[in-house]
Each structure stands twice: as structure tokens, then as C-alpha cells.
Scaffold this active site. Structure first.
Site, short mmCIF file in Angstrom:
data_model
loop_
_atom_site.label_atom_id
_atom_site.label_comp_id
_atom_site.label_asym_id
_atom_site.label_seq_id
_atom_site.Cartn_x
_atom_site.Cartn_y
_atom_site.Cartn_z
N SER A 87 18.01 -4.95 -12.16
CA SER A 87 18.47 -4.34 -13.39
C SER A 87 19.52 -5.24 -14.01
O SER A 87 20.15 -6.06 -13.32
CB SER A 87 19.06 -2.96 -13.10
N TYR A 129 25.25 2.06 -7.76
CA TYR A 129 23.91 1.62 -8.18
C TYR A 129 23.93 0.15 -8.57
O TYR A 129 23.09 -0.64 -8.12
CB TYR A 129 23.44 2.48 -9.35
N LYS A 189 21.97 -3.13 -6.89
CA LYS A 189 21.11 -4.05 -7.62
C LYS A 189 21.60 -5.48 -7.47
O LYS A 189 20.81 -6.43 -7.36
CB LYS A 189 21.03 -3.65 -9.09
#
Length: 253
Positions: free
Chosen positions: A135, A148, A152
């Protein structure tokens, strides 16, 4: 070395595994791979619309994931492309994120990915390709999504290290970092974040190219990394984001 032929873009006869392939980017990748001639195995928590095999499971469940990996091996005997697309997030300022929520984010975005690679790597011969979907948050701040984003970024680092570890056996490892490609899941997270109102930030939506993208454009990058056009490409990340990563702090008016 002979010049590449137009057929180098095709994936005819290759066996591709796509996790999280029931919707969004995962579905676009699976459908595009099939259109380019690949045999596609798909798993997802939602029922995949197609695949050989197509299994409904949570990739965090080691028993279910092992059953899926064995089914792929029994059906095809090999894996030529593995696309680790499964993942997910939710909006939560760091101070309010519970230990359980943190474990969920780690398992969903990192641990399940390393486990799937371990399961399928024995089926991958020289010339195979691993593609990790990360991402834009791996490369920039993400208030409300700190863990998160950290996971990533961990996948990005893993991609580079595995590219070196697996290069002697001829297996390439790359990543795709999408942004501004609206999907049902991404829009739901965005709406909940804006409704919450707990952070004084709003993500910028318009990339330098002046439009939002489509999940199929991430699929195009995956086709490139999966096939012979990218046979000398490993350890890198393709940003499918309309120029957001390149722009840094600059925003189109």
C-alpha cells in the site's frame, strides 16, 4: 539473448495463486490473469466467483490455509505465480487501538503472508514470481492506521530481503503499492474514518494524473511482474497510484 516476442506478455498455462481474490484488486488480478491464459487458484473470506480451486477461508487460519495450499498442489503440482493480496485494516487512533486489534492487524497483513509463502514456495520452480500487494501507506504517514502502515512497510522490507534470498533459485519477489484505486472495502474504511472525526486529517484523493484509478490497473502491473517481460525484475515495488508517491507533499490543485 533473443528478443522478446509479443507472447512474452501472456501467462498461458501458468498456475497463479491469488489470496483475497473475491473482490477489489484481488478479483481484478485473478480475472486478468485468467484472461492472459493462466490457471488461477483463489481464496478469500467471501466466496470467490471462480478458481481452480476456489476456496472460502480466512488466510489467518493456519489449518484452512494449509488445506488450500495442499489443494493447489494436488490440482496443479506447481505454483508459477503467488499474489499475496489478502489483507485489511480499520481506522483506530493508536492510543485507542487494543492489543487484540493490534494482533489482528499484524496477523492479517503480515503473518498470514509469510505463512502462505512458506507453504507454497516448495511448489515454485526457477522462473516463478511472488507478488506482494502492499500500500502507499508503507511509504508515508498514515494517522489512524499506524500499525497497518507498519505492517505494509514490513512487507516491503520482506519483499527486498526475499528477493535476494530466493534469487539463487530463480524465484523473483516484487511488490505492488496501490493507491487511489477505489474498492468497496477501501471506501467503507474511508467513510467510517471521516464519520469518526477523531483526527484532524483527511486523505488526499486526487493524484497528479487527475483521476482516480481502477483495480484493473493494479492487475496490469501484476501481469507485468508475473510474466517474462519482468524476468530481470526483482526486489522492487511498482507504485500504481497515479503519481501520489512521486508527488510527496505536492498536491494537484
Amino acid at each position: 539473448m533473443a528478443a522478446l516476442s509479443p507472447d512474452a506478455i501472456l501467462l498461458t498455462g501458468r498456475v497463479a495463486v491469488v489470496t483475497g481474490g473475491a473482490r477489489g484488486i484481488g478479483l481484478a488480478v485473478a480475472e486478468t490473469f485468467a484472461a492472459f491464459g493462466a490457471h488461477v487458484a483463489v481464496c478469500d473470506r467471501d466466496k470467490p466467483p471462480f478458481g481452480e480451486p476456489a476456496m472460502t477461508l480466512d488466510v489467518r487460519d493456519p489449518v484452512a490455509a494449509e488445506v488450500f495450499a495442499r489443494a493447489v498442489g494436488e490440482r496443479w503440482g506447481r505454483v508459477d505465480v503467488l499474489v499475496n493480496n489478502a489483507g485489511g485494516t480499520f481506522h483506530a487512533p493508536f492510543e485507542s487501538l487494543s492489543p487484540r486489534g493490534e494482533r489482528t492487524l499484524i496477523e492479517e497483513n503480515f503473518t498470514q503472508l509469510t505463512a502462505m509463502i512458506r507453504r507454497l514456495l516448495p511448489l515454485m520452480a526457477p522462473g516463478s514470481s511472488i507478488i506482494n500487494v502492499t500500500s502507499s501507506e508503507a511509504h508515508q504517514a498514515a494517522p489512524g492506521f499506524a500499525v497497518y502502515a507498519a505492517m505494509k512497510a514490513a512487507v516491503e522490507s520482506l519483499t527486498r530481503s526475499l528477493a535476494l534470498e530466493l534469487a539463487p533459485r530463480g524465484v523473483r519477489v516484487n511488490a505492488i503499492a496501490p493507491d487511489a484505486l477505489p474498492t468497496e472495502g477501501e471506501e467503507g474504511v474511508r467513510e467510517r474514518m471521516l464519520a469518526d472525526g477523531s483526527l484532524p486529517y483527511e486523505p488526499v484523493r486526487l493524484p497528479p494524473l487527475g483521476r482516480l484509478g481502477d483495480p484493473v490497473e493494479a492487475a496490469g502491473a501484476a501481469v507485468f511482474l508475473a510474466g517474462d517481460l519482468a524476468r530481470f525484475v526483482t526486489g522492487t515495488t511498482v507504485h500504481v497510484d497515479g503519481g501520489i508517491h512521486a508527488a510527496g507533499g505536492w498536491r494537484r490543485t
